[in-house]
Design a protein around this motif. Sequence first.
Motif, PDB file in Angstrom:
ATOM      1  N   VAL A  42       0.838  -1.208   0.000  1.00  0.00           N
ATOM      2  CA  VAL A  42       0.000   0.000   0.000  1.00  0.00           C
ATOM      3  C   VAL A  42       0.869   1.252   0.000  1.00  0.00           C
ATOM      4  CG1 VAL A  42      -1.791   1.278   1.229  1.00  0.00           C
ATOM      5  CG2 VAL A  42      -1.847  -1.233   1.211  1.00  0.00           C
ATOM      6  N   VAL A  43       1.899   1.252   0.846  1.00  0.00           N
ATOM      7  CA  VAL A  43       2.800   2.405   0.927  1.00  0.00           C
ATOM      8  C   VAL A  43       3.508   2.630  -0.405  1.00  0.00           C
ATOM      9  CG1 VAL A  43       4.921   3.279   1.990  1.00  0.00           C
ATOM     10  CG2 VAL A  43       3.147   2.228   3.417  1.00  0.00           C
ATOM     11  N   GLU A  44       3.949   1.537  -1.025  1.00  0.00           N
ATOM     12  CA  GLU A  44       4.639   1.641  -2.317  1.00  0.00           C
ATOM     13  C   GLU A  44       3.717   2.227  -3.385  1.00  0.00           C
ATOM     14  OE1 GLU A  44       8.077   1.186  -4.741  1.00  0.00           O
ATOM     15  OE2 GLU A  44       7.766   1.093  -2.572  1.00  0.00           O
ATOM     16  N   ALA A  45       2.443   1.848  -3.355  1.00  0.00           N
ATOM     17  CA  ALA A  45       1.476   2.380  -4.323  1.00  0.00           C
ATOM     18  C   ALA A  45       1.329   3.892  -4.173  1.00  0.00           C
ATOM     19  CB  ALA A  45       0.122   1.692  -4.136  1.00  0.00           C
ATOM     20  N   TYR A  46       1.189   4.355  -2.932  1.00  0.00           N
ATOM     21  CA  TYR A  46       1.057   5.795  -2.701  1.00  0.00           C
ATOM     22  C   TYR A  46       2.356   6.533  -3.060  1.00  0.00           C
ATOM     23  CZ  TYR A  46      -3.547   5.496  -0.521  1.00  0.00           C
ATOM     24  OH  TYR A  46      -4.904   5.312  -0.303  1.00  0.00           O
ATOM     25  N   LYS A  47       3.493   5.907  -2.777  1.00  0.00           N
ATOM     26  CA  LYS A  47       4.783   6.533  -3.126  1.00  0.00           C
ATOM     27  C   LYS A  47       4.904   6.726  -4.632  1.00  0.00           C
ATOM     28  CE  LYS A  47       8.622   5.080  -1.384  1.00  0.00           C
ATOM     29  NZ  LYS A  47       9.677   4.132  -0.887  1.00  0.00           N
ATOM     30  N   ASN A  48       4.280   5.826  -5.391  1.00  0.00           N
ATOM     31  CA  ASN A  48       4.372   5.916  -6.853  1.00  0.00           C
ATOM     32  C   ASN A  48       3.243   6.721  -7.476  1.00  0.00           C
ATOM     33  OD1 ASN A  48       6.681   4.175  -8.100  1.00  0.00           O
ATOM     34  ND2 ASN A  48       5.929   2.975  -6.362  1.00  0.00           N
ATOM     35  N   GLY A  49       2.472   7.410  -6.642  1.00  0.00           N
ATOM     36  CA  GLY A  49       1.506   8.376  -7.164  1.00  0.00           C
ATOM     37  C   GLY A  49       0.059   7.969  -7.165  1.00  0.00           C
ATOM     38  N   ALA A  50      -0.288   6.803  -6.577  1.00  0.00           N
ATOM     39  CA  ALA A  50      -1.693   6.407  -6.521  1.00  0.00           C
ATOM     40  C   ALA A  50      -2.493   7.400  -5.691  1.00  0.00           C
ATOM     41  CB  ALA A  50      -1.834   5.000  -5.924  1.00  0.00           C
ATOM     42  N   ASN A  51      -3.664   7.770  -6.167  1.00  0.00           N
ATOM     43  CA  ASN A  51      -4.527   8.664  -5.390  1.00  0.00           C
ATOM     44  C   ASN A  51      -5.278   7.910  -4.299  1.00  0.00           C
ATOM     45  OD1 ASN A  51      -4.643   9.913  -8.454  1.00  0.00           O
ATOM     46  ND2 ASN A  51      -4.514  11.481  -6.890  1.00  0.00           N
ATOM     47  N   ASN A  52      -5.587   6.631  -4.580  1.00  0.00           N
ATOM     48  CA  ASN A  52      -6.316   5.809  -3.600  1.00  0.00           C
ATOM     49  C   ASN A  52      -5.935   4.346  -3.754  1.00  0.00           C
ATOM     50  OD1 ASN A  52      -8.361   8.211  -4.201  1.00  0.00           O
ATOM     51  ND2 ASN A  52      -8.762   7.465  -2.137  1.00  0.00           N
ATOM     52  N   TYR A  53      -6.065   3.616  -2.657  1.00  0.00           N
ATOM     53  CA  TYR A  53      -5.816   2.172  -2.660  1.00  0.00           C
ATOM     54  C   TYR A  53      -7.029   1.496  -2.024  1.00  0.00           C
ATOM     55  CZ  TYR A  53      -3.099  -2.182  -2.290  1.00  0.00           C
ATOM     56  OH  TYR A  53      -2.627  -3.465  -2.429  1.00  0.00           O
ATOM     57  N   ILE A  54      -7.711   0.654  -2.786  1.00  0.00           N
ATOM     58  CA  ILE A  54      -8.940   0.010  -2.305  1.00  0.00           C
ATOM     59  C   ILE A  54      -8.723  -1.499  -2.215  1.00  0.00           C
ATOM     60  CG2 ILE A  54     -11.373  -0.459  -2.834  1.00  0.00           C
ATOM     61  CD1 ILE A  54     -11.452   2.232  -4.298  1.00  0.00           C
ATOM     62  N   ILE A  55      -9.046  -2.071  -1.055  1.00  0.00           N
ATOM     63  CA  ILE A  55      -8.948  -3.515  -0.864  1.00  0.00           C
ATOM     64  C   ILE A  55     -10.181  -4.186  -1.481  1.00  0.00           C
ATOM     65  CG2 ILE A  55      -8.751  -5.385   0.826  1.00  0.00           C
ATOM     66  CD1 ILE A  55      -6.320  -3.557   0.744  1.00  0.00           C
ATOM     67  N   LYS A  56      -9.948  -5.252  -2.245  1.00  0.00           N
ATOM     68  CA  LYS A  56     -11.056  -5.998  -2.838  1.00  0.00           C
ATOM     69  C   LYS A  56     -11.796  -6.783  -1.749  1.00  0.00           C
ATOM     70  CE  LYS A  56      -9.782  -6.841  -7.669  1.00  0.00           C
ATOM     71  NZ  LYS A  56      -9.478  -7.891  -8.668  1.00  0.00           N
ATOM     72  N   ASN A  57     -12.996  -6.328  -1.444  1.00  0.00           N
ATOM     73  CA  ASN A  57     -13.860  -7.045  -0.496  1.00  0.00           C
ATOM     74  C   ASN A  57     -15.311  -6.775  -0.890  1.00  0.00           C
ATOM     75  OD1 ASN A  57     -14.461  -4.440   0.471  1.00  0.00           O
ATOM     76  ND2 ASN A  57     -12.867  -4.559   2.048  1.00  0.00           N
ATOM     77  N   ASP A  58     -16.238  -7.067  -0.014  1.00  0.00           N
ATOM     78  CA  ASP A  58     -17.658  -6.905  -0.346  1.00  0.00           C
ATOM     79  C   ASP A  58     -18.050  -5.456  -0.585  1.00  0.00           C
ATOM     80  OD1 ASP A  58     -17.931  -9.620  -0.110  1.00  0.00           O
ATOM     81  OD2 ASP A  58     -18.756  -9.576   1.922  1.00  0.00           O
ATOM     82  N   ASN A  59     -17.256  -4.513  -0.055  1.00  0.00           N
ATOM     83  CA  ASN A  59     -17.588  -3.088  -0.197  1.00  0.00           C
ATOM     84  C   ASN A  59     -16.813  -2.411  -1.326  1.00  0.00           C
ATOM     85  OD1 ASN A  59     -19.352  -3.112   2.049  1.00  0.00           O
ATOM     86  ND2 ASN A  59     -17.586  -2.969   3.438  1.00  0.00           N
TER      87      ASN A  59
ATOM     88  N   VAL B  46     -16.919  -2.333  -4.627  1.00  0.00           N
ATOM     89  CA  VAL B  46     -17.629  -1.660  -5.720  1.00  0.00           C
ATOM     90  C   VAL B  46     -18.166  -0.308  -5.266  1.00  0.00           C
ATOM     91  CG1 VAL B  46     -19.584  -1.797  -7.316  1.00  0.00           C
ATOM     92  CG2 VAL B  46     -18.242  -3.850  -6.820  1.00  0.00           C
ATOM     93  N   VAL B  47     -18.790  -0.277  -4.095  1.00  0.00           N
ATOM     94  CA  VAL B  47     -19.337   0.978  -3.560  1.00  0.00           C
ATOM     95  C   VAL B  47     -18.206   1.953  -3.250  1.00  0.00           C
ATOM     96  CG1 VAL B  47     -20.605   2.019  -1.637  1.00  0.00           C
ATOM     97  CG2 VAL B  47     -21.396  -0.129  -2.640  1.00  0.00           C
ATOM     98  N   GLU B  48     -17.132   1.427  -2.658  1.00  0.00           N
ATOM     99  CA  GLU B  48     -16.010   2.301  -2.296  1.00  0.00           C
ATOM    100  C   GLU B  48     -15.365   2.903  -3.536  1.00  0.00           C
ATOM    101  OE1 GLU B  48     -11.943   2.269   0.436  1.00  0.00           O
ATOM    102  OE2 GLU B  48     -13.223   0.476   0.346  1.00  0.00           O
ATOM    103  N   LEU B  49     -15.202   2.080  -4.588  1.00  0.00           N
ATOM    104  CA  LEU B  49     -14.641   2.608  -5.833  1.00  0.00           C
ATOM    105  C   LEU B  49     -15.539   3.705  -6.394  1.00  0.00           C
ATOM    106  CD1 LEU B  49     -12.524   2.457  -8.128  1.00  0.00           C
ATOM    107  CD2 LEU B  49     -14.030   0.818  -9.263  1.00  0.00           C
ATOM    108  N   SER B  50     -16.840   3.486  -6.374  1.00  0.00           N
ATOM    109  CA  SER B  50     -17.782   4.493  -6.876  1.00  0.00           C
ATOM    110  C   SER B  50     -17.637   5.808  -6.123  1.00  0.00           C
ATOM    111  CB  SER B  50     -19.212   3.961  -6.750  1.00  0.00           C
ATOM    112  OG  SER B  50     -20.147   4.940  -7.156  1.00  0.00           O
ATOM    113  N   ASN B  51     -17.503   5.741  -4.789  1.00  0.00           N
ATOM    114  CA  ASN B  51     -17.361   6.953  -3.979  1.00  0.00           C
ATOM    115  C   ASN B  51     -16.047   7.671  -4.262  1.00  0.00           C
ATOM    116  OD1 ASN B  51     -19.846   6.571  -2.718  1.00  0.00           O
ATOM    117  ND2 ASN B  51     -18.974   5.370  -1.042  1.00  0.00           N
ATOM    118  N   VAL B  52     -14.966   6.880  -4.403  1.00  0.00           N
ATOM    119  CA  VAL B  52     -13.664   7.479  -4.696  1.00  0.00           C
ATOM    120  C   VAL B  52     -13.696   8.174  -6.065  1.00  0.00           C
ATOM    121  CG1 VAL B  52     -11.249   6.954  -5.244  1.00  0.00           C
ATOM    122  CG2 VAL B  52     -12.320   5.936  -3.227  1.00  0.00           C
ATOM    123  N   VAL B  53     -14.303   7.505  -7.048  1.00  0.00           N
ATOM    124  CA  VAL B  53     -14.399   8.096  -8.389  1.00  0.00           C
ATOM    125  C   VAL B  53     -15.210   9.391  -8.349  1.00  0.00           C
ATOM    126  CG1 VAL B  53     -15.395   7.786 -10.697  1.00  0.00           C
ATOM    127  CG2 VAL B  53     -14.034   5.960  -9.672  1.00  0.00           C
TER     128      VAL B  53
END
Length: 395
Positions: free
Chosen positions: A93-110, A112-119
């Motif tokens: 997760v830290v490496e993703a943010y260091k390389n410029g990711a705006n958000n990191y979402i864990i694949k779980n039951d939430n 799809v909803v979390e991705l929609s909110n982030v978008v």
Amino acid sequence: MAQKFLNKIFILEDDLVFGKVLQRKLELEDTNDVHVFTDGKSFLNNLYQNPDIVSIDYNLPDMNGLEILKQIKDYNEEIGTIILSGQEKVEVVVEAYKNGANNYIIKNDNAVVELSNVVKNLTKHVSLKKEVEHLRDQIIDRNKYSSVVGESKSVLKVLKMIQKVEKSNILVLITGESGTGKEVIANAIHYGSPRKRKPFIPVNVAAIPADLIESELFGHEKGAFTGATGRRIGKFEEANGGTIFLDEIGEMHMELQTKLLRVLQEKKITRLGSNKELPLDVRVLAATNKNLSKRVQENLFREDLYYRLQGFLIHLPPLRDRGNDIIILAKHILAQFCRSKKMPSKSFTKEGIQALLDHPWPGNVRELKAMVERAALICDGTEIDEEDMIFSDTI
């Protein structure tokens, strides 16, 4: 009422079913234009479309999400990026943010909803940025673009396009007849960009012999071929940190097109006679007076390179379609020439101006420049008349 902008969103997800679920969720917002890709290669081959936001699956069949993320940020750091992954390790997760990711979402039951909110949150920022750019595009700083002479609608349209593209790293293809000023536009893009203090290296592909062009572009090591008495730095290395302008790219040999495509994709070059790959940070601008689509059909130009060059298109109109710009340019060229030659200032008579407007200018601005400078030397007085003008069709 606020203007609505379309948000282009790419989803990179190797599980096609899950990708379609994400697509349907995001397309509930009518301003979202969503495209799904299932592998890194096809995604990167379409990056020229310059999406606003991308969602990247961390585990892919051909590469991992961090590799994709780095290439996205190298291409255009303004693209909003989201990593969607089942990987929960803190260091990942830290490496993703260091390389410029705006958000990191864990694949779980939430997820799809979390991705929609982030978008939704990212699209607010994207819309605000587009609104600012839209307002800025209504105003053109002519002092900044003083090298682009003219006031016609077509020229103002070109200047607005330069404004849109100059700050990014997107590949720009400039098209138009020979002599329309494609290198002038390439210069304007470079010197309006963050790379303006770095080199601008123009290369006329058509002017270099076929057996020398690979060495000219990529360089060579001592002994790479007969006559290679020392190492030579190629044009791409010269342009490192800045911009390389490949003029007349439609004339490039097919074998070299393959190597250029690899350079555009991998951002690395290999000098002739060497096995060492050299990483590069170079913006590529290209130009052609050829119909590349037709050359693809004739098997003279690679189709994949053709689509790669479609990053951002700027078409320059022929001089004959620019109306009063002919007079503005002629006066500008005449004033510059008189100053450079320390001659008294000269002007055009009414008959001279009409002759300028009546000529079809098959050689465009290049022909106009040659004719005006020739007329300035022929003219004995301070006014250039039709009799002082020797046009290309009368030589």
